[in-house]
Design an enzyme around this catalytic site. Structure first.
Site, PDB file in Angstrom:
ATOM      1  N   THR A 109       0.864  -1.220   0.157  1.00 22.44           N
ATOM      2  CA  THR A 109       0.090   0.016  -0.043  1.00 22.44           C
ATOM      3  C   THR A 109       0.979   1.176   0.085  1.00 22.44           C
ATOM      4  O   THR A 109       1.507   1.436   1.243  1.00 22.44           O
ATOM      5  CB  THR A 109      -0.828  -0.009   1.285  1.00 22.44           C
ATOM      6  OG1 THR A 109      -1.750  -1.081   1.066  1.00 22.44           O
ATOM      7  CG2 THR A 109      -1.837   1.356   1.370  1.00 22.44           C
ATOM      8  N   LYS A 156      -7.423   2.017  -3.546  1.00 23.08           N
ATOM      9  CA  LYS A 156      -7.044   1.317  -2.222  1.00 23.08           C
ATOM     10  C   LYS A 156      -6.817   2.440  -1.300  1.00 23.08           C
ATOM     11  O   LYS A 156      -7.191   2.233  -0.059  1.00 23.08           O
ATOM     12  CB  LYS A 156      -5.563   0.786  -2.372  1.00 23.08           C
ATOM     13  CG  LYS A 156      -4.961   0.099  -1.142  1.00 23.08           C
ATOM     14  CD  LYS A 156      -5.949  -1.063  -0.537  1.00 23.08           C
ATOM     15  CE  LYS A 156      -5.648  -1.417   0.924  1.00 23.08           C
ATOM     16  NZ  LYS A 156      -4.086  -2.135   0.728  1.00 23.08           N
ATOM     17  N   LYS A 214       0.678   5.415   8.454  1.00 28.48           N
ATOM     18  CA  LYS A 214       1.192   5.380   7.072  1.00 28.48           C
ATOM     19  C   LYS A 214       0.234   5.772   6.074  1.00 28.48           C
ATOM     20  O   LYS A 214       0.344   6.510   5.160  1.00 28.48           O
ATOM     21  CB  LYS A 214       2.064   3.996   6.828  1.00 28.48           C
ATOM     22  CG  LYS A 214       2.437   3.727   5.381  1.00 28.48           C
ATOM     23  CD  LYS A 214       2.624   2.433   4.910  1.00 28.48           C
ATOM     24  CE  LYS A 214       1.143   1.951   4.600  1.00 28.48           C
ATOM     25  NZ  LYS A 214       1.494   0.619   4.100  1.00 28.48           N
TER      26      LYS A 214
END
Length: 767
Positions: free
Chosen positions: A452, A530, A598
């Site tokens: 990701t 995503k 993150k």
């Protein structure tokens, strides 16, 4: 569809209460309640549906609706509910045994105590079930004033909503709180109704507090859904594609599923829905202020609700959608009108046309990566792997995989190289760092980047690989689904890239996935989808923490709050998945706090690059940063609730309630005589479905002498199997010294016994 957790304890509670009502001794049987008069004061769609159920059960329904109110509610009550409209609250409630009141905070005193108010018509021992937006303190004052004005009138607080879970869909859920005997008596009115779940919850005011928790979640989820859709469209993704994928992913919520189609179609009902959310959010804010409890996510969501419902752009009236389009700088309606495609069908076509590849390099054997690599190994691919953690490499080698000492060595003979590391820094390191993979890649190799990372990073990486002039292809392929699904090959995989790159990697991507989506737009498009999912998932975890901590501050039983919300509109997939960790105070990392530091950091950075303000997700990001700064970065991401616990001193953990000694003693069976053999023989001779479960630390001889089974290990599955055998008796070995360490842990004796009982009850309910 998204695997929404179901709440069988709530349903079982409702069923138990229904059975219990037939044995009640409060002077009214369910059959006699059919002849009673039920009054409705104030109405909405739920009232109409509930009134219709009462009418079908044989009750007489009367109702009063303020003439200034929306006439559609009155029409629905008259037509659907079969009720008779009255000229005043006093007329509607006269001789009524049950009165259901729907009231806003404004004007509630006049409604109850005015010249033709509810109190004037109430008969003695009438039960008033109030659905109100009053804050808890005002609700208590109303109850006291009613008791002073008219003796023998019983007031209950109610949270009534339409069940939305698979288990309770199309049922009306009635959560009543107040004096226990009164609540149980009121339950008799509901026992004969179809599609109605009724149960009692705590002291007066608890039901309204649970509604406030749900309203908090609805408001935050609404604003998060809006932010997610607008940044997704700004990133170039078709809004219908975003909706179709997220609705079936971890970022889903009931609000998202319900509201996004209204946004895309400019549904005029969106205005009323938004105004209702704003009003209810204001009540939550007032309650939080009185309770001195911080609600940072709701506070910023509330400001967005105010802005969206302002309905003004440059002194001209405008719909909420137009207000948001100006704020975000995105015309989402025009985007929705663009040609749509089926991302899942495109993926199927890709797999059918893709070519075979056998030699796979794999870098990053973390929790997800190890599952993915081991599944590919079992699927017949030759996998050569690298990870910085040597014990993990040894585990992979034991499965039959090949291992190397550097990314460069892994890539030398690979047809396809899969990167599954934690973040962009690690991806940069394994590709271009010391002994990096790019230097060893043969010409024509395809790289699948499943980490990701930000869409911008993917776009830049594609340019750098093209500059190598070795025809190295890149596939943007973020994944979702968790560790177990990685190992089972049932991940959700979102992919984008050039046709050639996708053609070379389709079969590997298919092997990893249960759901595969192909997004048009080239590298970066899949990571944009995503990013939208992670925005919603992160906000939903943080909002679940805010909601559950708020419920704890309001002295609610947090486990019951969780059970109820699972059936209500405030539910999200992350709420159902992460709140149990908070209730169990178990923060074993499945996905860490630092992961969302993150991921929401990516959202924040992209919002800056795309020049689009994201208020709720930015606050959620700061909550995860606060959790990490407090030392909880490696804890499970649900540990963000500790930020609220630390600030306020509350504890969300759902401990079992303290038992009253007298109640426990009264519940015990009568003492056996000194020689109990006659009683035992008598009990054994009767046809009984009871099972005697004995906890014993040394059940010597039970099998050899009495042929009774003994469980030395007692997972729920084993207990369920045992109950299904319908034995007269079985033993559970409770000598903790004989058990493996992770079974007992560091719990004390009380916790140990409680855990045994918890598993027994769960197994019994399953069997």
């Amino acid at each position: 569809p998204c695997p929404l957790s179901l709440c069988s304890p709530l349903l079982r509670a409702g069923r138990r209460r229904r059975r219990a009502r037939s044995h009640a001794t409060s002077g009214m049987s369910p059959s006699s309640s059919a002849a009673k008069v039920v009054a409705f004061v104030g109405a909405d769609g739920l009232s109409a549906a509930l009134a219709a159920s009462f009418t079908r059960s044989g009750a007489i329904v009367r109702f009063y609706i303020d003439p200034k109110a929306d006439g559609s509610a009155a029409t629905a009550l008259a037509e659907q509910g079969g009720g008779v409209r009255c000229a005043s609250p006093a007329e509607a409630t006269r001789d009524s045994a049950l009165v259901v009141v729907l009231s806003d905070a404004d004007g509630v005193d006049e409604l109850f105590f005015g010249a033709q108010g509810i109190v004037k018509g109430l008969c003695k021992e009438a039960i008033v079930l109030i659905r109100s937006t009053l804050v808890p303190s005002h609700l208590e004052k109303l109850g006291q004033k009613l008791a002073d004005e008219k003796k023998g009138i019983f007031l209950l607080d109610a949270y009534i909503f339409s069940g939305l879970s698979d288990e309770l869909k199309q049922n009306i859920v009635v959560v009543a709180s107040g004096r226990k005997d009164v609540a149980e008596r009121a339950g008799q009115f509901f026992s004969g109704l179809d599609k109605t779940i009724y149960f009692v919850e705590g002291e007066f005011g608890c039901s309204s507090k649970i509604r406030l928790v749900n309203d908090l979640l609805e408001s935050i989820h609404f604003v998060a859904s809006t932010e997610a859709m607008f940044i997704g469209v700004r990133a170039g993704i078709h809004p219908s594609i975003i909706y179709d994928i997220i609705s079936n992913a971890a970022g889903s919520s009931r609000i998202f599923v319900e509201v996004v189609p209204k946004i895309l179609s400019e549904d005029p009902l969106l205005i009323d829905f938004l105004k209702s959310l704003k009003k209810h959010a204001s009540y939550v804010m007032d309650t939080a202020k009185a309770a001195t409890f911080p609600l940072p996510l709701l506070a910023v969501a509330y400001q967005q609700l105010i802005h969206g419902s302002s309905g003004v752009i440059r002194d001209e009236s405008a719909s909420p959608l137009k207000v948001w389009e100006q704020l975000f700088g995105v015309n989402i309606v025009d985007a929705a009108s663009q040609q749509i495609y089926d991302a899942s069908k495109l993926a199927d076509q890709l797999v059918m046309a893709s070519k075979a590849a056998k030699r796979i390099g794999f870098i990053g054997l973390g929790a997800m990566g190890f599952g993915m690599a081991s599944h590919l190994l079992k699927s017949g691919f030759s996998i050569t792997a690298y990870d910085v953690y040597k014990p993990t490499l040894a585990r992979f080698a034991a499965l039959g995989g090949l291992t190397k000492d550097s990314p460069e060595e892994v890539s030398r003979d690979a047809e396809i190289l899969i990167i599954m590391v934690a973040n962009e820094v690690q991806a940069e390191s394994v590709l271009y760092g010391n002994a990096g993979a790019v230097s060893g890649l043969p010409a024509g190799t395809s790289i699948i980047l499943s980490s990701t990372v930000s869409p911008g990073f993917v776009t830049q990486l594609k340019g750098r690989l093209e500059a190598e002039c070795r025809e190295i292809k890149l596939v943007d392929a973020p994944v979702s689904g968790g560790v177990k699904r990685a190992a089972d090959g049932t991940l959700t995989v979102i992919v984008s890239g050039t046709d050639e790159a996708l053609h070379c990697t389709g079969r590997v991507l298919s092997a990893l996935s249960e759901k595969l989506y192909l997004i048009k737009g080239g590298c970066g498009a899949a990571s944009s989808v995503k990013m939208v999912n992670q925005l919603l998932a992160g906000v939903h975890i943080a909002s679940a923490a805010e909601a559950m901590a708020f419920g704890a501050r309001l002295n609610l039983r947090t486990r019951r709050v969780f059970e109820i919300i699972q059936h209500a509109r405030g539910y999200s997939w992350m709420f159902g998945n992460r709140v149990p960790h908070m209730l169990d105070n178990d923060y074993t990392p499945l996905s860490a706090v630092d992961i969302f530091v993150k991921d929401l950091g990516i959202v924040s950075r992209e919002s800056s690059n795309l020049r689009i303000p994201l208020h709720v997700s930015s606050v959620a990001h700061q909550l995860f940063v606060s959790g990490s700064a407090s030392g909880w970065g490696r804890y499970d991401d649900s540990a963000v609730v500790k930020v609220y616990e630390t600030l306020s001193g509350v504890k969300v953990e759902g401990r079992p309630p303290m038992l009253n000694k007298e109640d426990v003693l009264r519940s015990l069976p009568v003492e056996w005589p000194e020689v109990p053999m006659d009683d035992l023989v008598s009990s054994a001779s009767h046809d009984s479905k009871k099972v005697l479960v004995v906890l014993d630390d040394d059940p010597t001889g039970t099998q050899t002498v009495h042929d009774i089974e003994v469980l030395t290990e007692w997972p729920v599955e084993a207990l369920t199997e045992q109950f299904l055998k319908l034995p007269t008796c079985f033993f559970i070995l409770t000598n903790s010294r004989s058990m493996i360490a992770n079974k007992v842990g560091k719990c004390g004796l009380k916790q140990f016994i409680f855990r045994v009982f918890k598993y027994i009850f769960k197994a019994f309910s399953l069997s």
